[in-house]
Write an enzyme that holds these catalytic residues in place. Structure first.
Site, short mmCIF file in Angstrom:
data_model
loop_
_atom_site.label_atom_id
_atom_site.label_comp_id
_atom_site.label_asym_id
_atom_site.label_seq_id
_atom_site.Cartn_x
_atom_site.Cartn_y
_atom_site.Cartn_z
N GLU A 14 0.83 -1.21 0.00
CA GLU A 14 0.00 0.00 0.00
C GLU A 14 0.87 1.26 0.00
OE1 GLU A 14 -2.77 -0.70 3.27
OE2 GLU A 14 -4.08 -1.80 1.92
N ASP A 58 -8.09 -9.21 3.99
CA ASP A 58 -7.86 -8.09 4.90
C ASP A 58 -8.96 -7.97 5.94
OD1 ASP A 58 -7.02 -5.79 6.07
OD2 ASP A 58 -7.31 -4.49 4.34
N GLU A 108 -12.74 -2.42 12.13
CA GLU A 108 -12.80 -1.74 10.84
C GLU A 108 -13.95 -2.24 9.97
OE1 GLU A 108 -9.13 -1.98 8.61
OE2 GLU A 108 -9.96 -0.83 6.93
C1 GCV Z 1 -2.73 0.51 8.47
C2 GCV Z 1 -6.13 -2.13 5.49
C3 GCV Z 1 -6.60 -0.93 6.27
C4 GCV Z 1 -5.49 0.10 6.37
C5 GCV Z 1 -4.30 -0.57 7.04
C6 GCV Z 1 -3.88 -1.77 6.19
C7 GCV Z 1 -2.74 -2.54 6.82
O1 GCV Z 1 -5.90 -1.81 4.17
O2 GCV Z 1 -7.74 -0.39 5.66
O3 GCV Z 1 -5.96 1.17 7.15
O4 GCV Z 1 -3.22 0.32 7.17
O5 GCV Z 1 -4.97 -2.64 6.08
O6 GCV Z 1 -3.03 -3.50 7.51
O7 GCV Z 1 -1.60 -2.18 6.63
#
Ligand code: GCV
Length: 701
Positions: A309, A388, A416
């Protein structure tokens, strides 16, 4: 009604509220302790003594006397087992030496963090001995004793020996230095404010207490997404302040870790590269490690999100993850530090038209070929599922797949995708599904719990979870979401506890022992995950949420995006074919028989059906209903059951402190309304796609 929980209006004390009412009707085998005995020169025991004193005072209304020798009455004796030579040898069974309280053979049964609770008569006193090899072990023993007292399960004749099943039991804070928390649903950070580490450390201490009370022993203090200001946490300007946090956590047996920016040698060191094989980069990290350990001699190590990411990593330099991680490991090695390297690596710029690339394959494809090439102080951190933190996913096949690398499981306590602490969703049942899953990695019985508690010879393992706390007075926004933090710690300590055992003990400690309250809240907690699942996304498909913030229904929210998150619904059916025969091949990454169970639509567990298969709407499930009818039914039932949660809670009015009662009621009402929104959006979407009406003619729009 004597057990009203109203001594902590804000919820701040959480499960350490020590409700006095529990003491007024003690279990016949409970005793009223009037003193605490511990060797005053043993600094290591100070916190354990303090905690016990606070609890006994609050519960019994009387301050226990601190004595250096047991003389009379009922005493809790906290005892540090001396490290004698004989303890190194195996238990011989008989004739074992004793230090007065604990025999060598008993001591041999204890790890460094374990404890024994037993009774003995000494010096005219009835003693309950809490014995351990370290201050942390004694503290865990104290909290266990308090828990038993509060739950009415303490027996003065009990003999309890416990060691944590999983050695590394960690929380990951996703806190940023501007005070925000990524995926935080309970206010701002308790660690940072306006770009600085907070100077008001009371809350940090209280958090450390909560952690220690459930046996957690490590914390990563900043978000895995490390921005400019957090990159500087490892500089001389911030390290003294980080060290102050470490001092607090240390008292509670907790080691601190930091997430680092892989590009630090460029951003802090002025180098033109962060290539892990460049000698300047290697020396930069070695010097950095030496500097960090000057401030924090027991620093735990680094957590790293690399090449994921948009975060920098070794790929930029044509290096692989092992080369990237091992370079940091070499820097930390002289000090005993660990590199925790995340496996959450995938292409987040995928073309949604591409049906061959499957994000589910990604972590496995990136890391399996590297099994065995990581240094012994690198631990790979693996999210529980291959995608995820969705409401329902299969267990990541890397768990058990990796055989020659250290690894740890990563869970998400912060909700989340599970209702963002506005919906009630007790996560123990979800995590139990993960921990009880048989990977078959070492043959039948190779559950995730077993793999984590008995890593392969010479390897280390652990468990981590993204925390759900913030600076809201009750820590978690939703008062009942405290149960998730609690159950995470308890499962990390003992993954064989049941969801119900944990829910009950949490409820009793938090709300007292009124059986109506215990039964009602325990029942609500236990039902809540399935209720949430049933009105949100069906049968393991995931991702039907609003993009970005991830709250609320949006079936196509991620369907035409670059994140690799597709359900592929059309007028005929829905689901992703991940079989080996005709799909993306993901099912083949498991050991048999799991691979063949997932491969076939006939044998695939139905709760994961749409994760592994593309299924037509008129396909009949085992119950005989069609897929489309199942989707309608589960969404109607789920929303109805969410509404029932409100009534179940209302039945407790007058039995729960009114502040907490009101706060939870407001959240449950919001949840019930939002569940209707979920129901109607999902049902209408599938009705419009399929054109197939609900057999029961309920309103669909
Ligand atoms: C901290 C997902 C979440 C992100 C998070 C990412 C990760 O994509 O939405 O907020 O980033 O996981 O675990 O690195």
């Amino acid at each position: 009604m004597t057990n009203i929980h109203n001594c902590d209006k804000s919820g701040y004390k959480a499960w350490l509220v020590y409700n006095q009412a529990t003491w007024t009707k003690p279990n016949p085998n409970t005793v009223l302790f009037d003193s605490i005995c511990a060797d005053p020169v043993q600094k290591e025991l100070e916190v354990a003594v303090e905690e016990l004193k606070e609890a006994l005072t609050a519960i019994s209304g009387k301050i226990p006397e601190l004595v250096s020798k047991p003389t009379s009455g009922n005493t809790v004796l906290i005892h540090l087992i001396p490290q004698r030579k004989t303890l190194k040898t195996a238990d011989t069974g008989n004739g074992s030496e004793s230090d007065g309280y604990i025999s060598d053979s008993e001591a041999c049964r204890l790890d460094n963090e374990g404890f024994i609770i037993k009774s003995c008569q000494t010096g005219g006193a009835n003693c309950t001995v809490i014995a351990a090899k370290t201050g942390a072990g004694a503290l865990y023993g104290v909290f266990a004793l308090i828990r038993h007292i509060l739950c009415g399960t303490f027996d003065k004749n009990a003999y309890i020996v416990q060691n944590p099943a999983i050695k590394l039991r960690m929380l990951n804070q996703w806190d940023n230095m501007d005070g925000s928390i990524e995926r935080g649903y309970a206010g701002n950070s308790i660690f940072y404010r306006n770009g600085q580490i907070t100077t008001d450390l009371r809350r940090v201490r209280d958090y450390a207490r909560l952690m220690a009370s459930v046996g957690l022993n490590s914390i990563v203090l900043n978000n895995v997404n490390v921005h400019g200001p957090e990159t500087r946490l490892i500089t001389k300007e911030q390290l003294p302040k980080v060290a102050r946090l470490a001092d607090i956590f240390r008292e509670y047996g907790i080691k601190i870790y930091l997430s680092i920016n892989y590009s630090s040698p460029i951003e802090l060191g002025g180098l033109d590269t962060a290539d892990p094989l460049d000698s300047r980069v290697r020396s930069w990290w070695s010097e950095k490690a030496s500097e960090i350990y000057e401030y924090i001699p027991d620093f735990g190590g680094f957590l790293v999100k690399a090449d994921s990411e948009f975060r920098p990593g070794p790929f930029t330099y044509g290096r692989n993850h092992a080369e990237g991680a091992n370079m940091l490991a070499a820097a930390l090695k002289p000090y005993g530090g660990l590199v925790i390297w995340r496996c959450f690596v995938y292409n987040c710029r995928q073309d949604w038209r591409d049906r061959v690339t499957d994000r589910a394959n990604s972590a496995y494809d990136n890391f399996m070929p590297l099994d065995g090439s990581f240094d012994d102080n690198v631990i790979l951190q693996i999210k529980n599922g291959p995608m995820d933190f969705q409401v329902r996913e299969p267990v990541s096949p890397l768990i058990g797949g990796l055989k020659k690398s250290n690894y740890m499981l990563e869970l998400q306590v912060t909700q989340e995708y599970t209702g963002q602490q506005r919906h009630l969703c007790y996560l123990a049942p979800m995590w139990k599904d993960v921990l009880d899953f048989d990977t078959y990695s070492r043959g039948k019985g190779s559950t995730v719990a077993r793999l984590l508690s008995e890593p392969e010879d010479g390897l280390i393992s652990g468990i981590a979870a993204v925390s759900n706390i913030g600076d809201d007075m009750n820590w978690t926004g939703h008062d009942l979401a405290q149960a998730n933090l609690y159950c995470y710690g308890r499962l990390a300590w003992d993954p064989w506890l049941t969801s119900e055992e944990i829910a009950r003990e949490w409820t009793m400690q938090t709300f007292g022992r009124d059986p109506v309250v215990t039964d009602t809240i325990t029942g609500m907690l236990l039902d809540s995950y399935h209720i949430y699942e049933s009105y949100t996304t069906p049968l393991g498909i995931g991702w039907m949420v609003n993009p970005g913030h991830h709250y609320g229904p949006n079936v196509d929210g991620y369907e035409y995006s670059a994140w690799g998150t597709y359900h592929r619904a059309d007028h005929k059916g829905i689901g992703v074919d991940r079989s080996v025969a005709t799909g993306t091949g993901f099912a083949g990454k498991y050991f048999p028989p799991n691979s063949s169970i997932y491969e076939s639509i006939e044998t695939c567990p139905e709760e994961l059906l749409l994760f592994f298969h593309r299924v037509e709407y008129d396909y009949r499930l085992k119950s005989g209903v069609t897929l489309i009818q199942y989707i309608y039914d589960s969404h109607f039932e789920g929303a109805a059951r969410a509404a029932e949660l409100v009534d179940r809670w209302k039945s407790l009015e007058g039995r729960i402190g009114s502040d907490c009662f009101g706060r939870v009621l407001a959240r449950l009402e919001e949840q019930a309304a939002h569940a209707c929104e979920w129901r109607d959006v999902i049902n209408s979407y599938f009705y419009r796609k399929s054109g197939i009406p609900d057999e029961k003619s309920r309103p669909i729009y």
